[in-house]
Design an enzyme around this catalytic site. Structure first.
Site, short mmCIF file in Angstrom:
data_model
loop_
_atom_site.label_atom_id
_atom_site.label_comp_id
_atom_site.label_asym_id
_atom_site.label_seq_id
_atom_site.Cartn_x
_atom_site.Cartn_y
_atom_site.Cartn_z
N GLY A 219 0.79 -1.24 0.00
CA GLY A 219 0.00 0.00 0.00
C GLY A 219 0.82 1.29 0.00
CB SER A 268 5.97 4.90 9.64
OG SER A 268 5.87 5.86 8.61
CB CYS A 270 6.64 6.51 16.30
SG CYS A 270 8.22 5.99 15.61
N GLY A 271 3.36 5.27 17.22
CA GLY A 271 2.24 5.59 18.13
C GLY A 271 1.26 6.62 17.60
CE LYS A 272 1.70 9.46 11.75
NZ LYS A 272 0.85 9.10 10.61
#
Ligand code: SPV
Ligand code: MN
Length: 620
Positions: A219, A268, A270-272
């Site tokens: 994706g 990417s 890292c907890g977003k």
């Protein structure tokens, strides 16, 4: 209509193109048909019939398989095609040799020649899908129309879940040239996955708002509307005076039914997503936001309407809403996880018992299976993902499609930082926040991109991978968006990955719920804070109260002291690293950057001379 269009496209599909009456679109279609030479062409006008056809074909072609719950499917990518390919993603540009050397660029003519050579006749035995989308809410000053060409029903199906429909937006297009163009071919397939990975290319023809992607299915490399569009719109935004950011967007509930909107930029993995999905709050987006100045404030929208989220570790305790949703019979595409013998999905860290065998991204799988290098193959890939529409989440905010967007109260920057910054801190002001917390962001690498994990990397605003304008210009854009804004959002940093000397994490996963509530109170000036060399941190008493009310937890002084001790040597090292990077590596870095860093050094040194290397927050 040119010959090739009438020759290749059946009348009922051609009519859908003709109705759009867009010469620029017509010549693009002509170009793509000539280049890729598809066997058939399908034009989707967003009717239910067309959307169903795409869903069904994704299954018929084997790109997706239906699971036990019949609205769920699984898609596998090639074993070596399960993350963004940074090395082969390039910005095509004239005079590439003069472009920022930190960004992967290539001379436009050469790049186009190369990728077109690869795409030549790539769809000879495939059906081409032409589908229209709208980035940002429809009928809004944020809206950006886009057209996707792809020979993958999985890509088209995913985009249908992740993006807003755009056929109507094309009908209404005023500037008939201002739309994004994406051309994707999965290339030759073997066992249903892209075979020629050596010819994987993701090329961004920036100035022509066009992106090419081939010999890949993952994706992040193929969904034109996602990271390819992001690169194009960062450039568009630079011309038009707004911002495209790698940010979630959410509403945080405050006292008396108040809701305050925050964005957060994290690299990417890292907890977003997990921050945007915190229980009790409201999600608008988890990956990409557009920011614009309006009415003396900064407004933001979610570019997307769905989530392409990392699935590893999604369990009922840490991610209850997603976990529950993933077990409902609602449209979901899983990628690169394990399917057990009863056609149920399983992923690492789901909290359920691990099946002994099944099918995963490596083919038939059983416990103990090893790869060609003798390493154990986990049930699901570390970067395995799920695709779903935000509207199917119980915490989706009512403003998801608000054409106005939402006014921002706060902006959060977070990275994977084991030893330097405290769990949450407010910046002194906009400029210091943008430079010290945003532009100087560093993060340890993850499985979201191909390559080694755990290496500390400079990643301004968590957006480095997606920049299409020089870093210095991009940082200036962020500084300047504040001009003329009466009420600026406050800037914060967070760090969920701080460790003690023995390598133990100092934060629980749910601590971030408290940091958010504290930030929400700060933006309304309802709680005091302590001054550090780099901003303001919470007071113990306030956190103690919040831990109790939000998590029903006893927050000890010891916890607080460990988490919020100011680590002066590490911060001074970071300033040195940043100065070196900006001086030696970033062409045309602004004076402002150096003056903010210099000011930071003075402040850290001043605290150090008065209070020592490691300063307990109780001494502030
Ligand atoms: C990311 O890696 O930042 C993602 C997933 O959001 S991808 O589509 O690969 O970009
Ligand atoms: Mn992302």
């Amino acid at each position: 209509m040119s010959n090739i269009l009438t020759e290749k496209i059946k009348p009922e599909h051609l009519k859908k193109i003709e109705d759009l009456n867009n010469p620029s679109l017509n010549s693009l279609i002509e170009e793509v048909l000539t280049l890729c030479n598809p066997l058939k062409v399908f034009v989707c006008d967003d009717s239910d019939e067309d959307k169903n056809y795409i869903r069904q074909k994704a299954i018929e072609t084997g790109e997706e398989k239906q699971l036990r719950l019949n609205n769920q499917t699984i898609h596998f990518d090639n074993y070596k095609d399960q993350a963004r390919d940074k090395a082969n993603t390039k910005i095509l540009i004239e005079n590439a040799k003069d472009f920022d050397p930190n960004l992967n660029s290539k001379e436009r003519d050469e790049g186009l020649k190369e990728v077109k050579e690869i795409l030549k006749n790539s769809m000879e035995d495939k059906e081409l899908i032409i589908r229209f989308f709208s980035l940002g809410p429809s009928n809004s000053d944020f809206t950006i129309p886009a057209v996707q060409f792809t020979d993958s029903f999985y890509v088209s199906h995913s985009e249908g879940i992740l993006y807003r429909e755009g056929y109507k937006a094309f009908e209404k297009l005023e500037n008939k040239e201002r739309f994004l163009r994406f051309i994707h071919s999965q290339g030759e397939l073997e066992n249903g996955v892209s075979k020629n990975l050596d010819k994987r290319r993701i090329y961004i023809d920036r100035d022509h708002l066009t992106a090419y992607s081939t010999n890949t299915q993952y994706g992040g490399n193929t969904l034109g509307l996602k990271k390819l569009a992001m690169r194009l719109t960062i450039y568009l935004a630079s011309r038009e005076g707004w911002l495209t950011e790698h940010m979630f967007l959410m509403g945080v509930n405050g006292p008396n039914n108040r809701k305050s909107f925050f964005t957060g930029a994290f690299p990417s993995a890292c907890g977003k997503t997990s921050t945007s999905m915190i229980t009790g709050e409201k999600i608008i987006g988890d990956d990409i936001a557009y920011l614009k100045r309006k009415n003396g404030k900064i407004y933001a929208v979610n570019v997307e309407k769905g989530m392409f989220g990392i699935i590893e570790g999604v369990n009922p305790d840490d991610d209850p809403i997603i976990w529950k949703r993933l077990h409902e019979n609602k449209e979901t595409i899983f990628s690169n996880i394990l399917i057990d013998n009863n056609n149920n999905p399983y992923w690492t860290g789901s909290g359920l018992e691990e099946p002994k065998e099944g099918i995963n991204f490596s083919g038939p799988w059983q416990t103990g299976k090893k790869d060609e290098n003798g390493n154990l193959i986990p049930p699901s890939h570390k970067n395995a993902r799920f695709t779903l529409s935000l509207e199917t989440l119980e915490n989706c905010d009512e403003n998801l499609h608000n054409p106005e967007g939402v006014p921002l109260s706060g902006i959060i920057y977070g990275g994977r930082d084991s030893d330097t910054s405290v769990p949450v801190e407010e910046a002194f002001d906009w400029k210091q926040g943008i430079i010290w917390k945003g532009a100087s962001l560093e993060s340890e690498t993850t499985a979201a991109t191909l390559g080694q994990e755990g290496v500390r990397k400079f990643n301004p605003m968590s957006n480095l991978d997606f920049l299409s304008v020089p870093i210095s210009q991009y940082i200036d854009m962020n500084v300047k968006i504040a001009e003329g804004v009466d009420k600026l959002p406050m800037i914060f940093s967070v760090n969920y990955f701080l460790r003690d000397k023995n390598g133990k994490f100092l934060n629980d996963k749910t601590d971030k719920n408290v940091w958010l509530k504290w930030m929400e109170l700060r933006v309304h000036n309802e709680v005091e804070a302590l001054e550090t060399p780099s901003g303001f941190i919470p007071k113990y008493e306030d956190l103690h109260k919040l831990f109790k009310s939000v998590l029903n937890k006893e927050y000890t002084k010891e916890n607080y002291e460990q988490q919020f001790t100011i680590r002066i040597p590490e911060n001074l090292d970071k300033i040195d690293r940043m100065e070196k990077i900006f001086k030696e590596k970033i062409p045309n870095a602004s004076e402002l950057i150096f003056s903010v860093l210099n000011e930071q050094r003075k402040k850290f040194q001043d605290f150090q001379s008065r209070l020592g290397d490691y300063i307990s927050p109780f001494k502030l």
